[in-house]
Design a protein around this motif. Structure first.
Motif, PDB file in Angstrom:
ATOM      1  N   ASN A 191      42.273  30.677  31.561  1.00 38.33           N
ATOM      2  CA  ASN A 191      42.554  31.345  33.027  1.00 38.33           C
ATOM      3  C   ASN A 191      41.874  30.027  34.034  1.00 38.33           C
ATOM      4  OD1 ASN A 191      42.454  32.547  35.635  1.00 38.33           O
ATOM      5  ND2 ASN A 191      43.247  34.116  34.482  1.00 38.33           N
ATOM      6  N   GLY A 192      42.574  29.473  34.534  1.00 39.94           N
ATOM      7  CA  GLY A 192      42.110  28.296  35.384  1.00 39.94           C
ATOM      8  C   GLY A 192      41.565  28.777  36.812  1.00 39.94           C
ATOM      9  N   ASP A 193      42.156  29.768  37.220  1.00 37.75           N
ATOM     10  CA  ASP A 193      41.758  30.262  38.487  1.00 37.75           C
ATOM     11  C   ASP A 193      40.283  31.084  38.461  1.00 37.75           C
ATOM     12  OD1 ASP A 193      43.598  29.447  40.427  1.00 37.75           O
ATOM     13  OD2 ASP A 193      44.933  31.052  39.663  1.00 37.75           O
ATOM     14  N   VAL A 194      40.093  31.726  37.344  1.00 30.85           N
ATOM     15  CA  VAL A 194      38.824  32.277  36.881  1.00 30.85           C
ATOM     16  C   VAL A 194      37.752  31.322  36.706  1.00 30.85           C
ATOM     17  CG1 VAL A 194      37.648  33.901  35.287  1.00 30.85           C
ATOM     18  CG2 VAL A 194      39.806  34.466  36.105  1.00 30.85           C
ATOM     19  N   LEU A 195      38.119  30.306  35.801  1.00 34.92           N
ATOM     20  CA  LEU A 195      37.339  29.338  35.464  1.00 34.92           C
ATOM     21  C   LEU A 195      36.726  28.659  36.667  1.00 34.92           C
ATOM     22  CD1 LEU A 195      37.778  29.959  32.674  1.00 34.92           C
ATOM     23  CD2 LEU A 195      37.994  27.540  31.992  1.00 34.92           C
ATOM     24  N   CYS A 196      37.702  28.291  37.471  1.00 36.47           N
ATOM     25  CA  CYS A 196      37.173  27.322  38.854  1.00 36.47           C
ATOM     26  C   CYS A 196      36.202  28.368  39.732  1.00 36.47           C
ATOM     27  CB  CYS A 196      38.602  27.057  39.677  1.00 36.47           C
ATOM     28  SG  CYS A 196      38.221  25.965  41.012  1.00 36.47           S
ATOM     29  N   PHE A 197      36.674  29.553  39.768  1.00 34.26           N
ATOM     30  CA  PHE A 197      35.588  30.502  40.706  1.00 34.26           C
ATOM     31  C   PHE A 197      34.439  30.656  40.021  1.00 34.26           C
ATOM     32  CE2 PHE A 197      33.758  34.847  40.148  1.00 34.26           C
ATOM     33  CZ  PHE A 197      33.487  35.074  41.635  1.00 34.26           C
ATOM     34  N   LEU A 198      34.285  30.590  38.495  1.00 33.57           N
ATOM     35  CA  LEU A 198      33.143  30.643  37.887  1.00 33.57           C
ATOM     36  C   LEU A 198      32.174  29.406  37.949  1.00 33.57           C
ATOM     37  CD1 LEU A 198      33.962  33.004  34.758  1.00 33.57           C
ATOM     38  CD2 LEU A 198      32.255  33.538  36.783  1.00 33.57           C
ATOM     39  N   GLU A 199      32.952  28.166  37.916  1.00 34.78           N
ATOM     40  CA  GLU A 199      32.187  27.053  38.167  1.00 34.78           C
ATOM     41  C   GLU A 199      31.568  26.709  39.368  1.00 34.78           C
ATOM     42  OE1 GLU A 199      33.515  22.675  38.439  1.00 34.78           O
ATOM     43  OE2 GLU A 199      34.387  23.563  36.534  1.00 34.78           O
TER      44      GLU A 199
ATOM     45  N   PHE B  91      27.338  25.460  31.397  1.00 37.68           N
ATOM     46  CA  PHE B  91      28.704  25.247  31.202  1.00 37.68           C
ATOM     47  C   PHE B  91      29.634  26.300  30.377  1.00 37.68           C
ATOM     48  CE2 PHE B  91      32.177  23.267  28.776  1.00 37.68           C
ATOM     49  CZ  PHE B  91      33.149  23.339  29.476  1.00 37.68           C
ATOM     50  N   PRO B  92      28.994  26.669  29.241  1.00 36.04           N
ATOM     51  CA  PRO B  92      29.937  27.562  28.283  1.00 36.04           C
ATOM     52  C   PRO B  92      29.994  28.889  29.130  1.00 36.04           C
ATOM     53  CG  PRO B  92      28.484  26.243  26.947  1.00 36.04           C
ATOM     54  CD  PRO B  92      28.318  25.799  28.331  1.00 36.04           C
ATOM     55  N   PRO B  93      28.956  29.515  29.800  1.00 36.57           N
ATOM     56  CA  PRO B  93      29.265  30.656  30.341  1.00 36.57           C
ATOM     57  C   PRO B  93      30.309  30.709  31.472  1.00 36.57           C
ATOM     58  CG  PRO B  93      26.766  30.315  30.192  1.00 36.57           C
ATOM     59  CD  PRO B  93      27.430  28.914  29.910  1.00 36.57           C
ATOM     60  N   THR B  94      30.688  29.452  32.167  1.00 41.12           N
ATOM     61  CA  THR B  94      31.714  29.498  33.085  1.00 41.12           C
ATOM     62  C   THR B  94      32.960  29.659  32.485  1.00 41.12           C
ATOM     63  OG1 THR B  94      31.795  27.046  33.095  1.00 41.12           O
ATOM     64  CG2 THR B  94      30.268  28.014  34.462  1.00 41.12           C
ATOM     65  N   CYS B  95      33.295  29.639  31.090  1.00 42.57           N
ATOM     66  CA  CYS B  95      34.447  29.800  30.344  1.00 42.57           C
ATOM     67  C   CYS B  95      34.260  30.857  29.420  1.00 42.57           C
ATOM     68  CB  CYS B  95      34.742  28.608  29.650  1.00 42.57           C
ATOM     69  SG  CYS B  95      34.492  27.131  30.835  1.00 42.57           S
ATOM     70  N   PRO B  96      34.229  32.249  29.777  1.00 40.35           N
ATOM     71  CA  PRO B  96      34.166  33.306  28.797  1.00 40.35           C
ATOM     72  C   PRO B  96      35.367  33.719  27.956  1.00 40.35           C
ATOM     73  CG  PRO B  96      34.496  34.086  31.101  1.00 40.35           C
ATOM     74  CD  PRO B  96      34.405  32.740  31.284  1.00 40.35           C
ATOM     75  N   ASP B  97      35.104  34.013  26.811  1.00 36.97           N
ATOM     76  CA  ASP B  97      36.095  34.024  25.697  1.00 36.97           C
ATOM     77  C   ASP B  97      37.455  34.922  26.309  1.00 36.97           C
ATOM     78  OD1 ASP B  97      35.102  36.883  25.663  1.00 36.97           O
ATOM     79  OD2 ASP B  97      34.459  36.674  23.910  1.00 36.97           O
ATOM     80  N   TRP B  98      37.132  35.817  26.974  1.00 35.87           N
ATOM     81  CA  TRP B  98      38.511  36.819  27.501  1.00 35.87           C
ATOM     82  C   TRP B  98      39.488  35.648  28.258  1.00 35.87           C
ATOM     83  CZ3 TRP B  98      39.510  37.200  32.614  1.00 35.87           C
ATOM     84  CH2 TRP B  98      38.480  37.159  33.361  1.00 35.87           C
ATOM     85  N   THR B  99      38.999  34.911  29.009  1.00 29.67           N
ATOM     86  CA  THR B  99      39.660  34.037  29.773  1.00 29.67           C
ATOM     87  C   THR B  99      40.858  33.014  28.772  1.00 29.67           C
ATOM     88  OG1 THR B  99      38.184  32.068  29.879  1.00 29.67           O
ATOM     89  CG2 THR B  99      38.246  33.606  31.613  1.00 29.67           C
ATOM     90  N   GLU B 100      40.401  32.920  27.605  1.00 34.93           N
ATOM     91  CA  GLU B 100      41.417  32.264  26.604  1.00 34.93           C
ATOM     92  C   GLU B 100      42.310  33.439  26.193  1.00 34.93           C
ATOM     93  OE1 GLU B 100      40.541  29.353  23.034  1.00 34.93           O
ATOM     94  OE2 GLU B 100      40.127  31.316  22.384  1.00 34.93           O
ATOM     95  N   GLU B 101      41.907  34.664  25.919  1.00 28.27           N
ATOM     96  CA  GLU B 101      42.933  35.651  25.410  1.00 28.27           C
ATOM     97  C   GLU B 101      43.714  35.733  26.536  1.00 28.27           C
ATOM     98  OE1 GLU B 101      44.398  39.476  25.060  1.00 28.27           O
ATOM     99  OE2 GLU B 101      42.754  38.938  26.423  1.00 28.27           O
TER     100      GLU B 101
ATOM    101  N   LYS C  53      30.688  29.238  41.454  1.00 30.10           N
ATOM    102  CA  LYS C  53      29.474  30.000  41.559  1.00 30.10           C
ATOM    103  C   LYS C  53      28.358  29.380  40.846  1.00 30.10           C
ATOM    104  CE  LYS C  53      28.677  34.893  40.887  1.00 30.10           C
ATOM    105  NZ  LYS C  53      29.225  36.388  40.477  1.00 30.10           N
ATOM    106  N   SER C  54      28.656  28.727  39.721  1.00 31.52           N
ATOM    107  CA  SER C  54      27.471  28.311  39.050  1.00 31.52           C
ATOM    108  C   SER C  54      26.670  27.225  39.892  1.00 31.52           C
ATOM    109  CB  SER C  54      27.891  27.919  37.769  1.00 31.52           C
ATOM    110  OG  SER C  54      26.761  27.487  36.841  1.00 31.52           O
ATOM    111  N   ILE C  55      27.628  26.391  40.326  1.00 32.34           N
ATOM    112  CA  ILE C  55      27.087  25.112  41.211  1.00 32.34           C
ATOM    113  C   ILE C  55      26.443  25.540  42.175  1.00 32.34           C
ATOM    114  CG2 ILE C  55      27.912  23.067  42.423  1.00 32.34           C
ATOM    115  CD1 ILE C  55      30.083  22.766  40.544  1.00 32.34           C
ATOM    116  N   ALA C  56      26.773  26.620  43.051  1.00 40.43           N
ATOM    117  CA  ALA C  56      26.208  27.191  44.350  1.00 40.43           C
ATOM    118  C   ALA C  56      24.685  27.872  44.073  1.00 40.43           C
ATOM    119  CB  ALA C  56      27.243  28.414  44.915  1.00 40.43           C
ATOM    120  N   SER C  57      24.783  28.428  42.700  1.00 45.30           N
ATOM    121  CA  SER C  57      23.653  29.004  42.581  1.00 45.30           C
ATOM    122  C   SER C  57      22.556  28.028  41.992  1.00 45.30           C
ATOM    123  CB  SER C  57      23.644  30.195  41.576  1.00 45.30           C
ATOM    124  OG  SER C  57      24.327  29.636  40.313  1.00 45.30           O
TER     125      SER C  57
END
Length: 471
Positions: free
Chosen positions: A186-194, A208-218, A196-200
């Protein structure tokens, strides 16, 4: 009458099983007879494969080649040294010139014919450009029957495709007998999480891996399956990495839908712990999954149960200079350029499938032939021309020495990257000889054919891969 070549003495892996008494007669680049050597014609050349395993020619059906990777010349040379005989690689149209799909196919097929030592087919990546879809019908008549779209990579221009675009493309692909491949995250969610990670300030490779949780693939797989049902298009999920995604695919397969998938050695063998050691060199999309998670075991079970059709490399070689800024910020460099995804894996595919699947986990030789030969050929529309040892097929063979013991090291590799995530891994077995269309290609580590011996592989309608338990 004589035939050109007989291969004798080895354990021959056919779709029916493993036969220790079978010899293979070859003429005109094809397998012309199978049987006891005593009943076959005389041959001009006899290859004694005693003590070896004779597989169908190995196919890597997920390879990135091109200007920024290993090119059409160097990539096949590296693959040939690693025991492969056929590649199906991703290609792009030159959208800066508004190149159409047919124009790109004509251009790149000529490049392959002149440069490759292997037979190479192409999947075409459909950027989020409406005009590209118009070329799908003609592309299929030209021998390109599989097309890939990305449901992620929002920060790469034109790369992430909307659901609307995917539906329109799938409808056109289905109408002309093709196959749709999808990178499912899910590209929108991955972009949001990325973001957020950069901002913090969480920009270390381990972040990197936590910005791509398993459920976004499913979740993306679920959408792909439903759009495939809507349009009547067969769906192929590339580089499956999670248990959640596998369970959704199994559900669709149980319902009778044409949904097939592959996985890759990195998801079977590596974990997110590699980010500490290798840093940005281990940045792969989808990411390496948690060391303590359920994904690796689930994927091995999916292979054993026949739910996962193919094992492919997702070879995406990058020079270190483009990756290493990711030690400072795994997401983007100082100029805001995305740190590249991917790693070299073309040259480790065959030894890892044999060492880790057949030797370590006891999977049968017929499984290796299934996931590296027959199913890739079926899925991508060139079976039984390739993918099996049977009369009438191309005489593509991988003759494997099971007694070799060694270590994987980049010093033995021929690709442009100059590094491998499997440095120091123990290896059982190695390619002893390969044949491509009846001619010796690799002979105990030496290539006997030159670039241009291979050619562009024209493909037809995909067939369902062999499924069901492998033992």
């Amino acid at each position: 009458m004589n035939v050109e070549t007989i291969v004798r003495g080895g354990r021959v892996v056919t779709p029916a099983g493993v036969d220790d008494t079978l010899a293979i007669a070859i003429g005109g680049g094809k397998i012309v007879a199978l049987g006891s050597e005593a009943v076959l014609p005389r041959a001009d050349r006899v290859i004694d494969a005693s003590g070896k395993i004779v597989f169908p020619g190995a196919i890597d059906c997920h390879v990135h080649l091109g200007a920024e990777y290993d090119d059409w010349r160097g990539g096949p040379i590296a693959a040939a040294h690693a025991g492969l005989t056929t590649l199906v690689a991703f290609a792009l149209v030159d959208d800066a010139k508004q190149e159409t799909l047919p124009q790109a196919i004509h251009r790149q097929s000529e490049e392959i014919d002149s440069q490759s030592v292997l037979d190479v087919g192409c999947h075409y990546i459909l950027q989020n450009e409406p005009y590209i879809i118009d070329g799908i019908p003609e592309a299929i008549t030209l021998g390109v029957s599989s097309f890939k779209m990305f449901m992620t990579y929002k920060k790469r221009p034109k790369r992430m495709c909307s659901d609307e675009f995917i539906a329109k493309a799938m409808e056109r692909i289905a109408a002309h007998g093709g196959l749709c491949q999808l990178h499912c995250e899910n590209g929108d969610v991955l972009c949001f999480l990325e973001d957020k990670s950069i901002a913090s300030g969480h920009v270390h490779p381990r972040d990197f891996p936590p910005t791509c949780p398993d459920w976004t693939e499913e979740e993306a797989i679920n959408r792909a399956i439903h759009i495939g049902q809507l349009t009547g298009c067969p769906v192929y999920v590339v580089h499956l990495s999670t248990r959640l995604g596998l369970e959704r695919i199994k559900q669709a397969q149980a319902a009778g839908h044409r949904v097939w998938t592959e996985t890759c050695p990195q998801y079977l063998l590596l974990t997110d712990a590699e980010m500490e050691k290798w840093g940005p060199l281990a940045k792969i999309g989808p990411p390496l999954r948690p060391a303590g998670g359920p994904d690796r075991d689930a994927l091995w079970r999916g292979l054993e149960g026949g739910y996962i059709a193919n094992v492919a490399s997702d070879h995406s070689a990058r020079a270190k200079k483009f990756k290493e800024p990711g030690w400072k910020n795994i997401f983007v460099d100082d100029k805001g350029t995305v740190i590249p995804f991917g790693s070299p894996s073309l040259e480790t595919l065959v030894p890892l499938v044999y060492s880790e699947g057949v030797v370590k986990r006891g999977l049968p030789l017929t499984w290796m032939a299934r996931v590296l030969a027959e199913n890739p050929a079926r899925t991508f529309g060139f079976y039984p021309q390739k993918g099996a040892i049977r009369v009438g097929s191309d005489a593509d063979l991988l003759i494997y020495d099971p007694d070799h013991e060694g270590t994987i090291t980049v010093d033995d590799h021929h690709g442009m990257a100059g590094w491998t995530l499997y440095e120091g891994w123990q290896q059982r077995g190695r390619p002893w000889m390969t044949l491509l269309r009846g001619e010796i290609l690799l002979n105990q580590g030496r290539l006997e054919q030159k670039p241009g011996y291979g050619g562009f592989l024209r493909r037809g309608t995909p067939q369902p891969p062999v499924a069901g338990p492998v033992r």
